[in-house]
Design an enzyme around this catalytic site. Structure first.
Site, PDB file in Angstrom:
ATOM      1  N   GLN A  58       1.179  -1.120  -0.126  1.00  0.00           N
ATOM      2  CA  GLN A  58       0.197  -0.111   0.047  1.00  0.00           C
ATOM      3  C   GLN A  58       0.950   0.910  -0.247  1.00  0.00           C
ATOM      4  O   GLN A  58       0.402   2.475  -0.729  1.00  0.00           O
ATOM      5  CB  GLN A  58      -1.147  -0.206   0.773  1.00  0.00           C
ATOM      6  CG  GLN A  58      -1.736  -0.972   1.495  1.00  0.00           C
ATOM      7  CD  GLN A  58      -2.821  -1.164   2.289  1.00  0.00           C
ATOM      8  OE1 GLN A  58      -2.832  -0.689   3.200  1.00  0.00           O
ATOM      9  NE2 GLN A  58      -4.085  -2.207   2.404  1.00  0.00           N
ATOM     10  N   ASP A  67      -2.121 -11.888   4.560  1.00  0.00           N
ATOM     11  CA  ASP A  67      -3.580 -11.236   5.118  1.00  0.00           C
ATOM     12  C   ASP A  67      -3.626 -13.448   5.160  1.00  0.00           C
ATOM     13  O   ASP A  67      -5.393 -13.350   5.828  1.00  0.00           O
ATOM     14  CB  ASP A  67      -4.263 -10.692   4.304  1.00  0.00           C
ATOM     15  CG  ASP A  67      -4.262  -9.735   4.537  1.00  0.00           C
ATOM     16  OD1 ASP A  67      -3.712  -9.001   4.943  1.00  0.00           O
ATOM     17  OD2 ASP A  67      -4.221  -9.680   2.608  1.00  0.00           O
ATOM     18  N   ARG A  96     -11.664 -10.633   8.130  1.00  0.00           N
ATOM     19  CA  ARG A  96     -10.589 -11.492   7.881  1.00  0.00           C
ATOM     20  C   ARG A  96     -10.608 -12.427   9.000  1.00  0.00           C
ATOM     21  O   ARG A  96     -10.923 -13.916   9.494  1.00  0.00           O
ATOM     22  CB  ARG A  96      -9.564 -11.485   7.572  1.00  0.00           C
ATOM     23  CG  ARG A  96      -8.967 -11.147   6.232  1.00  0.00           C
ATOM     24  CD  ARG A  96      -7.500 -10.763   5.321  1.00  0.00           C
ATOM     25  NE  ARG A  96      -8.004 -10.454   4.770  1.00  0.00           N
ATOM     26  CZ  ARG A  96      -8.178 -10.271   3.340  1.00  0.00           C
ATOM     27  NH1 ARG A  96      -8.629 -11.657   3.035  1.00  0.00           N
ATOM     28  NH2 ARG A  96      -7.948  -9.472   2.479  1.00  0.00           N
TER      29      ARG A  96
HETATM   30  C1  S3P Z   1      -2.561  -4.679   0.192  1.00  0.00           C
HETATM   31  C2  S3P Z   1      -1.666  -4.746   0.964  1.00  0.00           C
HETATM   32  C3  S3P Z   1      -1.334  -5.158   2.410  1.00  0.00           C
HETATM   33  C4  S3P Z   1      -2.363  -5.957   2.596  1.00  0.00           C
HETATM   34  C5  S3P Z   1      -3.499  -5.909   2.255  1.00  0.00           C
HETATM   35  C6  S3P Z   1      -4.186  -5.186   1.043  1.00  0.00           C
HETATM   36  C7  S3P Z   1      -2.835  -4.075  -1.360  1.00  0.00           C
HETATM   37  O1  S3P Z   1      -1.024  -4.418   2.884  1.00  0.00           O
HETATM   38  O2  S3P Z   1      -2.720  -6.459   4.395  1.00  0.00           O
HETATM   39  O3  S3P Z   1      -4.691  -6.362   3.108  1.00  0.00           O
HETATM   40  O4  S3P Z   1      -3.607  -4.307  -1.735  1.00  0.00           O
HETATM   41  O5  S3P Z   1      -2.165  -3.465  -1.649  1.00  0.00           O
HETATM   42  P1  S3P Z   1       0.481  -3.738   3.000  1.00  0.00           P
HETATM   43  O6  S3P Z   1       0.743  -3.405   1.848  1.00  0.00           O
HETATM   44  O7  S3P Z   1       0.197  -2.694   3.771  1.00  0.00           O
HETATM   45  O8  S3P Z   1       1.130  -4.770   4.367  1.00  0.00           O
END
Ligand code: S3P
Length: 413
Positions: A159, A303, A377
Site C-alpha cells: 500500500q 493476510d 478476516r
Molecule cells: C494490500 C496490501 C497489504 C494487505 C492488504 C491489501 C494491497 O497491506 O495486508 O490487505 O492491496 O496493497 P500492506 O501493504 O500495508 O502490508
C-alpha cells in the site's frame, strides 16, 4: 450465527475476484482519463468504497453484470469515504497529492485507527501537503507540485509502495521506493501494462513521470479468500478442495508454501499467465507437522496469518508465527484478535511481540462465541475454526465478511 462442526470436507468452488487487483484496476484506469472495463471485479464492500470515491471525484463509473465500466475525466475537490479499506485510503493519498484541489479522505472506526503517517511522510518529502489527525484519518490533502525522491521504507508494504509510485507518475524526476522485503507487486505489473516507465531491481522500484493508458482488466481469483477453504480442507481429516482460478502471484503465494511444508498436497491445474499467474488449486489433507513462519515469507502471506494460526491448532506440536508486527495495524490488531478467538474456541496459544506461539493439540474443542468487530478476516478465520472444531461455535457480526468475500458462508462452509 451458529456454525456447526463438520466431519467431512470435499468441495469444488471458484475463488472470488481479487480485492487488491480490483482496487488497482478501478483506480488506475480512472486516473488514466480514458475508457476501460474491469471484468470479473470483486463487488465486496472495500472495492465498492473505491468505486464510490471515483464517482465523488467526478469519474464516470457504471457497474453491471459484465463488470465496472470507467470513463475518466477531470478530477475535482471532494470529500471521500474509504469505509474499511486501507488500500483505498493509502493509494488515493498517493494519487491525489499532485492533483489540483482539496481532498478529504475518511473511513470507519477501524480505518481511523490505522497509521497513515507511513504514507504521508514520504509523500511530504516529495512536496505533498497532507494533514492527519494524530497520524491517522481523516486525511486532508491540498494538491501540490511533487519532486521524485528515493525512499527507503522501514516496512514492506504494497500500500505504501503503490502510493509513492502513483505520486511518482506526476513528480519531477525519478521516484524510487526501496522496501526491506518485496511486497505484493500487482501495482508494478498493472502500471507497466498501462505504459508506465517503471523498473524493478530486487526490492527497489523506480518510476519516471508519464501518463497512463487505460486497459481492460480481467480480475483473477483472490488467494487470500481461497486460503479459507484450502485451510479448512487441511484441518479436516480426509479433507479435499479444489479452488478454481486462484491468483498464484509469487509475491502472494506464501500460504501454499506453508500448507505444503505442513504436510498437505497442493497441486495446480490449468495454469495460465495473462499479466497475473492463475491456477486451479487442489489441496488434499495429509499427515500434518508443525510449521514456523518468519522473515521474507511474511509479506507473502500477511493476510492469511489468522487462518494459518487456525491450521496450527489442528497440528500436534508447537507452531510459531514471528516477524509479523504488521499484524498489529491491520483491520484489527490481529495478534490480539487471533489469540483471542482461538482461546475462545479452546486453543492453547500465546501472543508474542511479533506474532504468536500455538501449542497445537491436533483438534480444537470449539463451543465459544467470537466477536470479530470490523475485521472481515478475523470473522472468516473464526468461522473455519468453528467448522473444523469438535463443537462449532457462535459468530457475532458475521456480515463483516462482505468487505472481501460476500458469498463466504455459502461458498466455503
Ligand atoms: C494490500 C496490501 C497489504 C494487505 C492488504 C491489501 C494491497 O497491506 O495486508 O490487505 O492491496 O496493497 P500492506 O501493504 O500495508 O502490508
Amino acid at each position: 450465527m451458529e456454525i456447526a462442526p463438520i466431519t467431512r470436507y470435499d468441495k469444488t468452488l471458484t475463488a472470488p475476484p481479487d480485492k487488491s487487483i480490483t482496487h488497482r484496476a478501478v483506480l488506475f484506469n480512472a486516473l488514466s482519463g480514458g475508457r476501460a472495463t474491469v471484468y470479473n471485479p470483486l463487488m465486496g464492500e472495500d472495492c465498492m468504497s473505491t468505486v464510490e470515491c471515483m464517482l465523488r471525484l467526478g469519474i464516470d463509473v457504471e457497474t453491471d453484470a459484465r463488470g465496472i465500466r470507467l470513463r475518466g475525466g477531470q478530477i475535482g475537490s471532494a470529500a471521500l469515504d474509504a469505509g474499511n479499506s486501507g488500500t483505498t485510503m493509502r493509494l488515493l493519498m498517493g494519487a491525489l497529492s499532485s492533483r489540483p484541489g482539496n481532498f478529504c479522505i475518511d473511513g470507519d472506526a477501524s480505518l481511523r485507527r490505522r497509521p497513515m503517517g507511513r504514507v504521508a511522510v514520504p509523500l511530504e518529502a516529495m512536496g505533498a501537503k497532507i494533514t492527519l489527525r494524530r497520524g491517522c484519518a481523516p486525511v486532508q490533502i491540498e494538491g501540490a507540485d511533487l519532486v521524485g525522491i528515493t525512499y527507503r521504507s522501514p516496512v514492506a508494504s504494497a500500500q505504501v509502495k503503490s502510493a509513492i509510485l502513483l505520486a511518482g507518475l506526476s513528480a519531477v524526476g525519478v521516484t524510487r521506493f526501496v522496501e526491506p522485503v518485496v511486497s505484493r507487486d500487482h501495482t508494478e505489473r498493472m502500471l507497466r501494462r498501462m505504459g508506465a516507465d517503471l523498473t524493478v531491481d530486487g526490492t527497489a522500484v523506480a518510476v519516471r513521470p508519464g501518463r497512463l493508458y487505460p486497459v481492460d482488466v480481467t480480475v483473477c481469483g483472490d488467494i487470500s479468500a481461497a486460503a479459507f477453504p484450502l485451510i479448512l480442507a487441511a484441518c479436516v481429516p480426509g479433507g479435499r478442495v479444489t479452488v478454481k482460478n486462484v491468483g498464484v502471484n509469487p509475491t502472494r503465494d506464501g500460504v501454499l508454501e506453508v500448507l505444503r511444508n505442513a504436510g498437505t498436497a497442493v497441486t495446480f491445474d490449468n495454469f495460465a499467465d495473462d499479466g497475473e499467474p492463475v491456477a486451479d488449486v487442489t489441496l488434499t489433507h495429509g499427515d500434518l507437522k508443525p510449521f514456523r513462519i518468519d522473515g521474507a515469507i511474511v509479506p507473502r502471506l500477511i493476510d492469511e496469518i489468522p487462518a494459518l494460526a487456525v491450521l496450527a491448532c489442528f497440528i500436534e506440536g508447537e507452531s510459531v508465527i514471528a516477524g509479523a508486527t504488521e499484524l498489529k495495524v491491520k483491520e484489527s490488531n490481529r495478534i490480539d484478535t487471533t489469540v483471542g478467538f482461538l482461546r475462545a474456541l479452546g486453543a492453547d496459544v500465546e501472543p508474542t511481540h511479533d506474532g504468536m506461539i500455538i501449542h497445537g493439540k491436533g483438534y480444537l474443542p470449539g463451543g465459544g462465541t467470537v466477536d470479530p468487530g470490523l475485521d472481515h478476516r478475523t470473522a472468516m478465520a473464526a468461522a473455519i475454526a468453528m467448522a473444523a472444531s469438535k463443537r462449532g461455535g457462535t459468530l457475532l457480526n458475521p456480515e463483516v465478511c462482505a468487505v472481501s468475500y460476500p458469498d463466504f458462508y455459502g461458498d466455503v462452509l
